[in-house]
Structures are given as structure tokens and as C-alpha cells.
Enzyme design. Structure first.
Site, mmCIF file in Angstrom:
data_model
loop_
_atom_site.group_PDB
_atom_site.id
_atom_site.type_symbol
_atom_site.label_atom_id
_atom_site.label_comp_id
_atom_site.label_asym_id
_atom_site.label_seq_id
_atom_site.Cartn_x
_atom_site.Cartn_y
_atom_site.Cartn_z
ATOM 1 N N LYS A 153 -50.629 -36.389 71.526
ATOM 2 C CA LYS A 153 -51.513 -37.178 70.671
ATOM 3 C C LYS A 153 -50.713 -38.328 70.068
ATOM 4 C CE LYS A 153 -55.385 -34.695 70.750
ATOM 5 N NZ LYS A 153 -56.725 -35.229 71.049
ATOM 6 N N LYS A 250 -66.734 -32.660 76.905
ATOM 7 C CA LYS A 250 -66.602 -31.664 75.840
ATOM 8 C C LYS A 250 -67.944 -30.930 75.734
ATOM 9 C CE LYS A 250 -62.458 -33.031 74.434
ATOM 10 N NZ LYS A 250 -62.282 -33.833 73.218
#
Length: 336
Positions: A153, A250
Site C-alpha cells: 500500500k 470486491k
């Protein structure tokens, strides 16, 4: 069907930080649907970016509790259509849809991947996510969990330096997720440096609606670009084809396994790579994602691995990424 709702506040092993937020716990809704002596389980997590809370999902579902309990499950697809017609949020629909699929598979004594006509003999290895932190803390997380693929990230002015430092300590494949933090010029520049550092692809480096920037990036990036925030629901897949090399689905955002299966099929028809990601779900949600593995190019299903304590049994992910699938039907979930 009998309906039960459970709230969990899932404790994380480490503070999880991305470019726009940090948290130490993940609130989660688990739906339990029972019929014919079997119970199916589904999950959706809260998400401030999409203004979803446990309480908002609970209120939506409770408002149609009687209708749900009067529904006789014949196929998950029919149940999903029923939920869409009631105009529930995709997050609430996801928890119910996952529970319905798990229940359906258990009633038919087969895992979902088998009911879908796929084999679990070959599948991609999940990445393990390293959230934003100091370089020392990120290295500590990597040492704690040696893994063949890391998702890093990012979203800082020192992003290339961070990856450069991490690279000194592992030969693992890196994937980079900037969570919309860069502009096109930054992404094009960073891609060149990150490719040299063994990065496989960039996930959603620009803002979800920066289509001009995404077009420029697609034309000039030396790394593949995977959509996340730009690809939420089925209708987004076709548009992403002109701007990305692949999509990250997702389940919580699109509304469960039912639409995810259609999104996978459409993405492949458009020549897009397909990834399914998670939202720090427990093994309840991760076991549902795992049923899609034979159909995927990439997967990010490390949610339960990031928790201090899990709440369920189901799919197991062993050292190195090998997956042990439950022998029970559906997603194979049982609450602890």
C-alpha cells in the site's frame, strides 16, 4: 429461511493504513440463513469510503426480515434478484448473497466451485498486504509473514523509496496499490522505477473518476493497471476496458458472488485480467472468495490472515499460499 444477524469487531494484528485512512478494528456483519437443516453464512464489512456501517446494513435487512424469512431458497440467483428489487445496498446484498450461496451448496452437498463446473486443481496464490507505515514497520510485517507475493500500500511522496528499501529484503513479487493517491504524471514516472524493482502491476493509482488521466496512463505506463475503485458494479466493467488492463472485483461492492460471476465472464470477454480482492473479511468472506479461485488471474484474499482472531472455519491458507478447501458444501463456513 431463518435469518440471524451477528455483529463482530474484528481486531487486526497491526494498524492497517492506506492512503486515506487507518484502523485497528474492522466492524463486520455476518448473516446466517437456515433452511432444510443447513445454515449458510455470509459477510460484509463496514466501509467509511462508501458510508457503510454495520448499523446501516442491519437496518436495511431488518426492514425486510419477514420477506426474507418467507423466501424459499431454490437458487441463489433468484434470491439475489429478490434483494435487488428491494433496493438494498450492495454491501447488505453481499452478506445475504454469500449466505445464500453457502446454504445452497450445503443443501446440495457440493462446494460452489464444483457446482459452477470449475476445478480447484489450479489457482492463483493470494498476495499478502503490507499497509502503509514506516519502512521499519513495513519490514517488520514482511519478516513476520514471509510470502511469495506482497501487495504494498502506497500513497506518499516517498513511494519509490519505500519499495526500493523493501526490495532489499525479499525476492517476492510486489504489487502496488496507491488507492487513488497519485496523478497521471506521477503514476507514469513511478511505474518506470517500480518495474525495475520487480513490481507486477499498479492497482488504482489515480482517482476513480479521473478518466482523462487514466487514458494517458494506460497509453504510457510500462506496468499493467488494475481497476479497483473505478470498477464497483457490473456496469463498470465495459467502461474499464478502455482504461485498464484488468479489474479487481470486491464482493461487498458489487453485491456478492452472483454479480461477481457475471463480471468475471464479461471481463474475460473483453480481454481484461481478473482479480478478486477482499476488505479485511474474516474466514466467512474469504471462503466465499476462494470458490472463485479457478476463474481468476490474481487474488487478494488475505483478510483473515491480517486478523488477531478469526471467527470461523472454512478455507485454510497455508504457508506459501496453498489453499485447503473444506469438504462440506457451499463455501464450507462454520462459525466458531
Amino acid at each position: 429461511m431463518n435469518l440471524k444477524l451477528k455483529k463482530y469487531s474484528l481486531p487486526l494484528k497491526h494498524t492497517f493504513t492506506i492512503s486515506r485512512e487507518s484502523h485497528d478494528f474492522q466492524d463486520s456483519l455476518v448473516v446466517c440463513l437456515s433452511q432444510g437443516g443447513k445454515t449458510g453464512y455470509g459477510e460484509s464489512t463496514s466501509n467509511p469510503y462508501y458510508q457503510i456501517t454495520f448499523e446501516s446494513m442491519q437496518a436495511e435487512i431488518e426492514a425486510i426480515r419477514t420477506e426474507i424469512e418467507d423466501f424459499v431458497l431454490e437458487t441463489p440467483e433468484a434470491f439475489h434478484r429478490f434483494l435487488v428489487e428491494r433496493k438494498l445496498s450492495n454491501f447488505a446484498i453481499c452478506a445475504l448473497d454469500l449466505a445464500a450461496h453457502d446454504l445452497y451448496g450445503k443443501l446440495h452437498h457440493k462446494p460452489l466451485f464444483e457446482l459452477w463446473g470449475t476445478s480447484n486443481q489450479n489457482y492463483p496464490i493470494t498476495n499478502y498486504t503490507i499497509g502503509l507505515a514506516s519502512i521499519e514497520k513495513m519490514l517488520e510485517k514482511m519478516r513476520e509473514m514471509p510470502w511469495p507475493i506482497y501487495k504494498i500500500k502506497l500513497g506518499t511522496p516517498e513511494d519509490v523509496q519505500i519499495v526500493s528499501e523493501l526490495r532489499k529484503h525479499t525476492d517476492a513479487v510486489f504489487r502496488v496499490d496507491a488507492n487513488c493517491a497519485w496523478d497521471a504524471a506521477t503514476a507514469i514516472k513511478n511505474a518506470k522505477a517500480l518495474k525495475e524493482l520487480g513490481v507486477e502491476f499498479l492497482e488504482q493509482p489515480l482517482k476513480a473518476d479521473d478518466w482523462d488521466g487514466l487514458k494517458a496512463l494506460k497509453a504510457e505506463s510500462v506496468l499493467p493497471i488494475i481497476a479497483d475503485e473505478s470498477c464497483i458494479v457490473e456496469e463498470d466493467v465495459k467502461r474499464c476496458a478502455g482504461y485498464f488492463d484488468g479489474i479487481n472485483i470486491k464482493l461487498t461492492k458489487c453485491g456478492g458472488l452472483t454479480p461477481a460471476l457475471r463480471m468475471i465472464k464479461e471481463a474475460k470477454s473483453l480481454g481484461l485480467k481478473v482479480m478478486v480482492g477482499c476488505m479485511t473479511e474474516s474466514t466467512v468472506g474469504i471462503s466465499a472468495i476462494a470458490q472463485l479461485l479457478p476463474q481468476l488471474d490474481y487474488v487478494d484474499m488475505d483478510g483473515a490472515m491480517l486478523l488477531k482472531e478469526d471467527i470461523a472455519t472454512g478455507v485454510q491458507i497455508l504457508e506459501g499460499g496453498k489453499v485447503i478447501f473444506p469438504t462440506t458444501g457451499g463455501s464450507g463456513v462454520e462459525l466458531l
